[in-house]
Motif scaffolding. Structure first.
Motif, PDB file in Angstrom:
ATOM      1  N   HIS A   1      -9.461 -25.333  -1.734  1.00 46.96           N
ATOM      2  CA  HIS A   1      -9.802 -25.376  -3.162  1.00 46.96           C
ATOM      3  C   HIS A   1     -11.303 -25.563  -3.364  1.00 46.96           C
ATOM      4  CE1 HIS A   1     -10.336 -29.714  -2.870  1.00 46.96           C
ATOM      5  NE2 HIS A   1      -9.170 -29.802  -2.263  1.00 46.96           N
ATOM      6  N   GLY A   2     -11.760 -25.222  -4.560  1.00 40.51           N
ATOM      7  CA  GLY A   2     -13.178 -25.386  -4.912  1.00 40.51           C
ATOM      8  C   GLY A   2     -13.562 -26.859  -4.931  1.00 40.51           C
ATOM      9  N   LEU A   3     -14.861 -27.114  -4.835  1.00 43.73           N
ATOM     10  CA  LEU A   3     -15.349 -28.491  -4.765  1.00 43.73           C
ATOM     11  C   LEU A   3     -15.931 -28.902  -6.111  1.00 43.73           C
ATOM     12  CD1 LEU A   3     -17.208 -28.088  -1.356  1.00 43.73           C
ATOM     13  CD2 LEU A   3     -14.938 -29.060  -1.733  1.00 43.73           C
ATOM     14  N   LEU A   4     -15.665 -30.130  -6.509  1.00 44.35           N
ATOM     15  CA  LEU A   4     -16.257 -30.628  -7.756  1.00 44.35           C
ATOM     16  C   LEU A   4     -17.752 -30.850  -7.529  1.00 44.35           C
ATOM     17  CD1 LEU A   4     -13.944 -33.282  -9.452  1.00 44.35           C
ATOM     18  CD2 LEU A   4     -13.867 -30.798  -9.550  1.00 44.35           C
ATOM     19  N   THR A   5     -18.533 -30.546  -8.534  1.00 45.90           N
ATOM     20  CA  THR A   5     -19.982 -30.749  -8.413  1.00 45.90           C
ATOM     21  C   THR A   5     -20.466 -31.682  -9.517  1.00 45.90           C
ATOM     22  OG1 THR A   5     -20.271 -28.747  -9.731  1.00 45.90           O
ATOM     23  CG2 THR A   5     -20.480 -28.504  -7.367  1.00 45.90           C
ATOM     24  N   ASP A   6     -21.656 -32.250  -9.327  1.00 45.66           N
ATOM     25  CA  ASP A   6     -22.217 -33.117 -10.361  1.00 45.66           C
ATOM     26  C   ASP A   6     -22.945 -32.256 -11.394  1.00 45.66           C
ATOM     27  OD1 ASP A   6     -24.646 -32.435  -9.275  1.00 45.66           O
ATOM     28  OD2 ASP A   6     -24.973 -34.356  -8.284  1.00 45.66           O
ATOM     29  N   ASP A   7     -23.601 -32.916 -12.358  1.00 43.94           N
ATOM     30  CA  ASP A   7     -24.222 -32.173 -13.459  1.00 43.94           C
ATOM     31  C   ASP A   7     -25.288 -31.197 -12.968  1.00 43.94           C
ATOM     32  OD1 ASP A   7     -22.572 -33.634 -15.028  1.00 43.94           O
ATOM     33  OD2 ASP A   7     -24.079 -35.146 -15.560  1.00 43.94           O
ATOM     34  N   SER A   8     -25.887 -31.506 -11.797  1.00 44.34           N
ATOM     35  CA  SER A   8     -26.927 -30.590 -11.312  1.00 44.34           C
ATOM     36  C   SER A   8     -26.357 -29.584 -10.310  1.00 44.34           C
ATOM     37  CB  SER A   8     -28.073 -31.392 -10.685  1.00 44.34           C
ATOM     38  OG  SER A   8     -27.569 -32.249  -9.698  1.00 44.34           O
ATOM     39  N   GLY A   9     -25.021 -29.513 -10.231  1.00 41.11           N
ATOM     40  CA  GLY A   9     -24.396 -28.488  -9.392  1.00 41.11           C
ATOM     41  C   GLY A   9     -24.236 -28.896  -7.939  1.00 41.11           C
ATOM     42  N   ARG A  10     -24.605 -30.154  -7.616  1.00 49.81           N
ATOM     43  CA  ARG A  10     -24.466 -30.603  -6.221  1.00 49.81           C
ATOM     44  C   ARG A  10     -23.065 -31.136  -5.972  1.00 49.81           C
ATOM     45  NH1 ARG A  10     -29.615 -33.530  -6.240  1.00 49.81           N
ATOM     46  NH2 ARG A  10     -28.233 -35.118  -7.061  1.00 49.81           N
ATOM     47  N   ARG A  11     -22.580 -30.898  -4.776  1.00 52.55           N
ATOM     48  CA  ARG A  11     -21.278 -31.407  -4.365  1.00 52.55           C
ATOM     49  C   ARG A  11     -21.249 -32.924  -4.427  1.00 52.55           C
ATOM     50  NH1 ARG A  11     -20.024 -30.246   1.670  1.00 52.55           N
ATOM     51  NH2 ARG A  11     -18.691 -32.035   1.605  1.00 52.55           N
ATOM     52  N   LEU A  12     -20.118 -33.501  -4.867  1.00 48.26           N
ATOM     53  CA  LEU A  12     -20.025 -34.959  -4.891  1.00 48.26           C
ATOM     54  C   LEU A  12     -19.983 -35.479  -3.452  1.00 48.26           C
ATOM     55  CD1 LEU A  12     -17.413 -35.602  -7.720  1.00 48.26           C
ATOM     56  CD2 LEU A  12     -19.871 -35.235  -7.881  1.00 48.26           C
ATOM     57  N   ALA A  13     -20.643 -36.606  -3.217  1.00 55.32           N
ATOM     58  CA  ALA A  13     -20.664 -37.184  -1.872  1.00 55.32           C
ATOM     59  C   ALA A  13     -20.233 -38.642  -1.955  1.00 55.32           C
ATOM     60  CB  ALA A  13     -22.068 -37.092  -1.291  1.00 55.32           C
ATOM     61  N   LYS A  14     -19.846 -39.180  -0.800  1.00 56.54           N
ATOM     62  CA  LYS A  14     -19.363 -40.560  -0.791  1.00 56.54           C
ATOM     63  C   LYS A  14     -20.450 -41.545  -1.236  1.00 56.54           C
ATOM     64  CE  LYS A  14     -15.332 -40.397   2.080  1.00 56.54           C
ATOM     65  NZ  LYS A  14     -14.828 -40.185   3.409  1.00 56.54           N
ATOM     66  N   ARG A  15     -21.712 -41.166  -0.988  1.00 55.20           N
ATOM     67  CA  ARG A  15     -22.785 -42.086  -1.379  1.00 55.20           C
ATOM     68  C   ARG A  15     -23.014 -42.080  -2.891  1.00 55.20           C
ATOM     69  NH1 ARG A  15     -24.602 -37.762   1.128  1.00 55.20           N
ATOM     70  NH2 ARG A  15     -25.836 -36.304  -0.101  1.00 55.20           N
ATOM     71  N   ASP A  16     -22.401 -41.118  -3.579  1.00 55.00           N
ATOM     72  CA  ASP A  16     -22.586 -40.982  -5.014  1.00 55.00           C
ATOM     73  C   ASP A  16     -21.616 -41.921  -5.733  1.00 55.00           C
ATOM     74  OD1 ASP A  16     -22.999 -40.150  -7.567  1.00 55.00           O
ATOM     75  OD2 ASP A  16     -22.129 -38.151  -7.315  1.00 55.00           O
ATOM     76  N   ASN A  17     -21.957 -43.204  -5.732  1.00 51.95           N
ATOM     77  CA  ASN A  17     -21.000 -44.205  -6.221  1.00 51.95           C
ATOM     78  C   ASN A  17     -20.673 -44.099  -7.693  1.00 51.95           C
ATOM     79  OD1 ASN A  17     -20.240 -45.348  -3.890  1.00 51.95           O
ATOM     80  ND2 ASN A  17     -21.802 -46.962  -3.923  1.00 51.95           N
ATOM     81  N   ALA A  18     -21.539 -43.399  -8.447  1.00 51.08           N
ATOM     82  CA  ALA A  18     -21.300 -43.298  -9.888  1.00 51.08           C
ATOM     83  C   ALA A  18     -19.965 -42.621 -10.170  1.00 51.08           C
ATOM     84  CB  ALA A  18     -22.428 -42.526 -10.545  1.00 51.08           C
ATOM     85  N   ARG A  19     -19.559 -41.757  -9.265  1.00 49.10           N
ATOM     86  CA  ARG A  19     -18.299 -41.061  -9.485  1.00 49.10           C
ATOM     87  C   ARG A  19     -17.176 -41.602  -8.608  1.00 49.10           C
ATOM     88  NH1 ARG A  19     -22.387 -38.099 -10.966  1.00 49.10           N
ATOM     89  NH2 ARG A  19     -22.211 -36.793 -12.800  1.00 49.10           N
ATOM     90  N   ALA A  20     -17.405 -42.768  -8.026  1.00 52.33           N
ATOM     91  CA  ALA A  20     -16.341 -43.408  -7.250  1.00 52.33           C
ATOM     92  C   ALA A  20     -15.229 -43.826  -8.216  1.00 52.33           C
ATOM     93  CB  ALA A  20     -16.899 -44.622  -6.523  1.00 52.33           C
ATOM     94  N   LEU A  21     -14.008 -43.658  -7.801  1.00 56.71           N
ATOM     95  CA  LEU A  21     -12.877 -44.025  -8.671  1.00 56.71           C
ATOM     96  C   LEU A  21     -12.984 -45.484  -9.075  1.00 56.71           C
ATOM     97  CD1 LEU A  21      -9.947 -42.136  -6.925  1.00 56.71           C
ATOM     98  CD2 LEU A  21     -11.350 -41.425  -8.865  1.00 56.71           C
ATOM     99  N   ARG A  22     -13.424 -46.304  -8.131  1.00 57.77           N
ATOM    100  CA  ARG A  22     -13.545 -47.736  -8.381  1.00 57.77           C
ATOM    101  C   ARG A  22     -14.552 -48.028  -9.497  1.00 57.77           C
ATOM    102  NH1 ARG A  22     -11.657 -51.841  -4.470  1.00 57.77           N
ATOM    103  NH2 ARG A  22     -10.124 -50.186  -4.552  1.00 57.77           N
ATOM    104  N   THR A  23     -15.655 -47.341  -9.458  1.00 59.90           N
ATOM    105  CA  THR A  23     -16.697 -47.548 -10.474  1.00 59.90           C
ATOM    106  C   THR A  23     -16.159 -47.139 -11.844  1.00 59.90           C
ATOM    107  OG1 THR A  23     -18.260 -46.876  -8.770  1.00 59.90           O
ATOM    108  CG2 THR A  23     -19.127 -47.076 -10.988  1.00 59.90           C
ATOM    109  N   LEU A  24     -15.459 -46.010 -11.865  1.00 57.27           N
ATOM    110  CA  LEU A  24     -14.915 -45.525 -13.140  1.00 57.27           C
ATOM    111  C   LEU A  24     -13.914 -46.534 -13.690  1.00 57.27           C
ATOM    112  CD1 LEU A  24     -14.352 -41.777 -12.162  1.00 57.27           C
ATOM    113  CD2 LEU A  24     -16.221 -42.733 -13.533  1.00 57.27           C
ATOM    114  N   ARG A  25     -13.063 -47.022 -12.790  1.00 58.17           N
ATOM    115  CA  ARG A  25     -12.036 -47.976 -13.209  1.00 58.17           C
ATOM    116  C   ARG A  25     -12.677 -49.234 -13.785  1.00 58.17           C
ATOM    117  NH1 ARG A  25      -8.373 -49.495  -8.376  1.00 58.17           N
ATOM    118  NH2 ARG A  25      -9.066 -51.624  -8.372  1.00 58.17           N
ATOM    119  N   GLU A  26     -13.705 -49.718 -13.091  1.00 61.91           N
ATOM    120  CA  GLU A  26     -14.374 -50.937 -13.557  1.00 61.91           C
ATOM    121  C   GLU A  26     -15.095 -50.705 -14.881  1.00 61.91           C
ATOM    122  OE1 GLU A  26     -14.754 -52.725  -9.067  1.00 61.91           O
ATOM    123  OE2 GLU A  26     -16.602 -52.061 -10.060  1.00 61.91           O
ATOM    124  N   ALA A  27     -15.429 -49.434 -15.139  1.00 64.05           N
ATOM    125  CA  ALA A  27     -16.104 -49.123 -16.406  1.00 64.05           C
ATOM    126  C   ALA A  27     -15.089 -48.897 -17.527  1.00 64.05           C
ATOM    127  CB  ALA A  27     -16.971 -47.889 -16.221  1.00 64.05           C
ATOM    128  N   GLY A  28     -13.798 -49.075 -17.219  1.00 66.97           N
ATOM    129  CA  GLY A  28     -12.781 -48.976 -18.268  1.00 66.97           C
ATOM    130  C   GLY A  28     -12.105 -47.628 -18.392  1.00 66.97           C
TER     131      GLY A  28
END
Ligand code: GLU
Length: 299
Positions: free
Chosen positions: A257-284
């Protein structure tokens, strides 16, 4: 949904129908992000749509990079996302004997050789031959240890010199009776081109297996009939198909399947914590919102 299965020779036989068994196989080397959520939901939805089974497998062979806290986070975050899976969950770190058996079999066929090279040795050799061929993972191994004198090789192994095990690609291909095929649900029929990778490492110096070997052996052992994963691993399937042929393992259907990318078209990476499920959950963010963000809004 039906899955056709080819014999080891790659020549097509009557299609065999097996119920769908799919897996999500993350490595516990970081927190799961929306890209992982996409892959997990993609897999679970395909399994559910076919009335099939959904498995979770922890690919934790790299002891230096895997952490128990990431493993716990994977289970927690996937459950939060609303997924359920069969237990027990397989862990690759518990499967080293199965990988050893596969390596022994390839070795008995004369298809493996020990490689004592350091990264530096390989880079120096490649620098000396500017036309060195490249594969999907970079320059191909220039074959330094393939040509080693057998006595020298045996002496080094006996002396315990650390080494990887590489597949002798030319010898492996010589055993095939015809082209190997596999099918990707998105890209269509494929003819395997394992030479893209040259003499791939099947057991690392520090780990007695490799991604390619472990994933191929486990997909067969778990009866996986549909391999779903990101397009970044599309080329790896060429090697997996070859290993299936050499080890007499069935060939699953594939859906990269295709890969999700960030706003600048880059592939999401594990170091990209802003899109970590945990971060999202903690943000409500709610699980339903996270599913939608991962490309799978609830019906
Ligand atoms: N463990 C691999 C990863 O986290 C995925 C393996 C696979 O799906 O074949 O990228």
């Amino acid at each position: 949904m039906t899955v056709s299965r080819q014999p080891a020779s790659g020549l097509v036989s009557a299609p065999e129908t097996r119920p769908v068994v799919a897996r999500f196989a993350p490595s516990p080397t970081g927190l799961l992000h929306l890209g992982h959520a996409h892959s997990a939901l993609f897999t679970a939805r395909h399994a559910a749509a076919a009335g099939g089974r959904f498995l979770l497998r922890l690919e934790d062979i790299d002891a230096g990079r895997c952490r128990p806290e990431f493993e716990a986070a994977i289970l927690e975050d996937l459950a939060w996302l609303g997924l359920t899976w069969e237990t027990p969950v397989w862990r690759q770190s518990a499967r080293l004997e199965a990988y050893k058996a596969a390596l022994d079999r390839l070795d008995a066929m004369g298809l493996l050789y020990p490689c004592f090279c350091t990264r530096k040795d390989i880079l120096a050799e490649i620098a000396a031959s500017p036309s060195a061929p490249h594969g999907p993972d970079g320059p191909l191994y220039p074959g330094i240890c393939r040509a080693m004198d057998p006595g020298d090789r045996a002496a080094r192994v006996a002396a315990g010199v650390p080494h990887a095990l590489r597949l002798d690609m030319a010898a492996a291909l010589a055993r095939l009776s015809g082209p190997l095929v596999w099918h990707d649900a998105a890209a269509g029929p494929q003819t395997a081109a394992p030479t893209l990778f040259g003499d791939v490492v099947l057991a690392r110096k520090d780990i007695p297996t490799s991604y390619h070997l472990a994933v191929t052996v486990d997909d067969a052992a778990q009866g996986i009939t549909l391999v779903t994963r990101g397009l970044d691993l599309f080329h790896a399937t060429h090697v997996h198909r070859l290993l299936q042929a050499l080890l007499d393992l069935p060939t699953p259907a594939y859906h990269h399947h295709g890969l999700l990318t960030d706003d600048s078209g880059r592939r999401l990476a594990k170091r990209d914590n802003a899109r970590a499920l945990r971060t999202l959950r903690e943000a409500g963010v709610t699980p339903a919102e996270a599913r939608a963000m991962a490309g799978f809004p609830d019906p």
